[in-house]
Design a protein around this motif. Structure first.
Motif, PDB file in Angstrom:
ATOM      1  N   VAL A 302       0.849  -1.198   0.000  1.00  0.00           N
ATOM      2  CA  VAL A 302       0.000   0.000   0.000  1.00  0.00           C
ATOM      3  C   VAL A 302       0.879   1.241   0.000  1.00  0.00           C
ATOM      4  O   VAL A 302       2.103   1.169   0.137  1.00  0.00           O
ATOM      5  N   ASN A 303       0.250   2.402  -0.104  1.00  0.00           N
ATOM      6  CA  ASN A 303       0.956   3.677  -0.050  1.00  0.00           C
ATOM      7  C   ASN A 303       1.676   3.801   1.299  1.00  0.00           C
ATOM      8  O   ASN A 303       1.037   3.779   2.352  1.00  0.00           O
ATOM      9  N   THR A 306       0.413   5.930   4.327  1.00  0.00           N
ATOM     10  CA  THR A 306      -0.697   5.495   5.179  1.00  0.00           C
ATOM     11  C   THR A 306      -0.239   4.592   6.309  1.00  0.00           C
ATOM     12  O   THR A 306      -1.051   4.208   7.156  1.00  0.00           O
ATOM     13  N   VAL A 391      -6.332   6.880   6.817  1.00  0.00           N
ATOM     14  CA  VAL A 391      -6.348   5.440   6.548  1.00  0.00           C
ATOM     15  C   VAL A 391      -7.692   5.015   5.990  1.00  0.00           C
ATOM     16  O   VAL A 391      -7.787   4.295   4.993  1.00  0.00           O
ATOM     17  N   ARG A 436      -6.342   4.013   2.636  1.00  0.00           N
ATOM     18  CA  ARG A 436      -5.374   2.920   2.441  1.00  0.00           C
ATOM     19  C   ARG A 436      -6.066   1.750   1.763  1.00  0.00           C
ATOM     20  O   ARG A 436      -6.723   0.928   2.407  1.00  0.00           O
TER      21      ARG A 436
END
Length: 464
Positions: A302-303, A306, A391, A436
């Motif tokens: 994920v990013n 986040t 998030v 997220r």
């Protein structure tokens, strides 16, 4: 409550255990169950394998069959058929002794413990049942009914009054929370034991304390109900969480979530009833919390922004402040409904590893769906928050009452307003891919008593 030591002499008189008339080894009987073997039976009852074989005349070639009756050595003086019993709320060493016709020492011997404080609600104990059925009139089966014993002489002690009424004095003391058999109770209302429910150790005027299920489980909602014969304000605590009680169907009810990451084990449960005259009654008993057996998810990417601990903690604290509010009215009367009409892609509690380093768990349920797919309220309530979160993305939080909240995350759009009252299955927005995420979907959480819990339980069960 009376102390166990006050009754030791009485229990010894009431439950006399006969000694064998000969030197022959005697003990309780165990009925072999499917899958049993001699080694496992010996370990279960704390006896040596060679002694178990010798007392039953077995050799190494002996094969057990389900239904076989075998004697367990090392428990001489105890008679009956060995079985197990799950400790219920309000049961302690003395009430278990009364229920099963055993001395307190025998209960401890059967379970290889010298500490009666280790008994907790939901614990599996080894006990014995008599070879013949116990008459229903005995104190092992009772129902508590309020009534006065008459005649009552001035200053009459408990033992004498019990004898006049043909009652077991220890049971009478236990039911009524008397501290001593010398207590004088002229003019007091007593609870008389008779009927079809087992004796309990909670103090009068508490008449019932029960959890929906025992043991409790990681990540699930616990429901406790308390009944009292006198008007009282009920307070409590479970595993360090303060309980909020509400009245429902002539009982006080509290709902409390157990954290998904709480260590399985034994945790304290405490009740306090405060009456109109200012007096209080306390009751406490440990309860077991079992593992939720949550599986591991494959690693997710994920990013990284986040995963910032500061960002995650800030969002968590914001949610905790929101869900700490207790609304005394509840807005549901049946199981919750799924918020979208698509399939579940990930269940609650799954252990997760993000970007190979950030370990956490899944705090809700994920549903498949394309962007702009409509989302519905899982139950009635009031909108208490709408807005972006780092998030959760675009989020909507619903207060359902009684400390129960829903949060839906990763929305593309919102169709309600803060402060608005909504009904079950009313539209509240659409699915998106904010926050997220690895793709568009709906993430739905339920918070109970400030703790995230498994929404599936709220779809399957009706609380309270």
């Amino acid at each position: 409550m009376p102390r166990a030591l006050h009754a030791s002499a009485l229990l010894a008189l009431v439950f006399v255990v006969a000694r064998p008339a000969s030197a022959q080894v005697q003990g309780p009987i165990y009925i072999v169950q499917p899958g049993d073997n001699l080694t496992a039976i010996a370990a279960r009852f704390g006896t040596r394998l060679d002694e178990l074989m010798a007392v039953n005349g077995f050799d190494l070639a002996h094969v057990l069959q389900p239904g076989d009756r075998i004697m367990i050595p090392g428990l001489e003086g105890i008679r009956g058929v060995l079985t197990t019993h799950s400790v219920e709320f309000g049961e302690n060493l003395t009430t278990l002794s009364l229920r099963f016709g055993l001395s307190p020492e025998a209960v401890l011997r059967l379970n290889h413990t010298a500490n009666p404080e280790r008994l907790y609600a939901g614990q599996e104990l080894v006990v014995v049942q008599p070879e013949e059925a116990t008459p229903a009139s005995q104190v092992s089966d009772v129902r508590f009914e309020r009534g006065r014993l008459a005649p009552l002489a001035s200053g009459e002690p408990l033992l004498l009054t019990a004898a006049k009424g043909g009652l077991n004095p220890w049971a009478l003391a236990q039911v009524n929370g008397l501290q001593s058999f010398a207590d004088q109770f002229t003019g007091r209302t007593l609870y008389v034991a008779e009927g079809d429910q087992p004796l309990r150790a909670w103090p009068a005027p508490i008449t019932d304390v029960r959890f929906r299920t025992l043991p409790l489980t990681q990540g699930r909602t616990a429901e406790v109900q308390v009944e009292s014969s006198a008007a009282a304000r009920v307070q409590g605590e479970l595993a360090s969480n303060a309980l909020n009680f509400s009245e429902s169907d002539n009982a006080w009810v509290a709902l409390q979530g157990l954290p998904a990451m709480i260590e399985p084990g034994v945790y304290p449960f405490m009740l306090r009833l405060q009456f109109e005259d200012g007096t209080t009654r306390d009751f406490s008993q440990d309860v077991a919390v079992a593992s939720g057996d949550y599986p591991n998810d494959p690693p997710l990417a994920v990013n990284p922004e986040t995963l910032d601990p500061v960002v995650n903690q800030r969002e968590l604290e914001t949610m905790r402040a929101m869900v700490a509010v207790f609304t005394p009215e509840r807005a549901w009367s049946s199981p919750f409904r799924v918020p979208v009409d698509t399939g579940v892609t990930s269940s609650f509690g799954r252990r997760r590893l993000f970007n190979g380093t950030y370990a956490t768990y899944h705090g809700g349920m994920d549903f498949a769906g394309r962007v702009c797919h409509e989302i519905f309220a899982p139950a009635g309530g009031r909108i208490v928050f709408i807005g972006p979160q780092d998030v959760c993305g675009m989020a909507t939080v619903i207060d359902h009452g009684w400390g129960v909240f829903s949060r839906v995350c990763h929305q593309d759009s919102v169709s309600v307003q803060t402060g608005q009252t909504i009904a079950a299955v009313e539209g509240i927005g659409t699915i998106g891919r904010s926050g997220r995420v690895t793709g568009p979907h709906l993430h739905w959480e339920i918070w109970v008593g400030g703790v995230q819990v498994d929404p599936q339980q709220w779809l399957d069960e009706s609380f309270p």
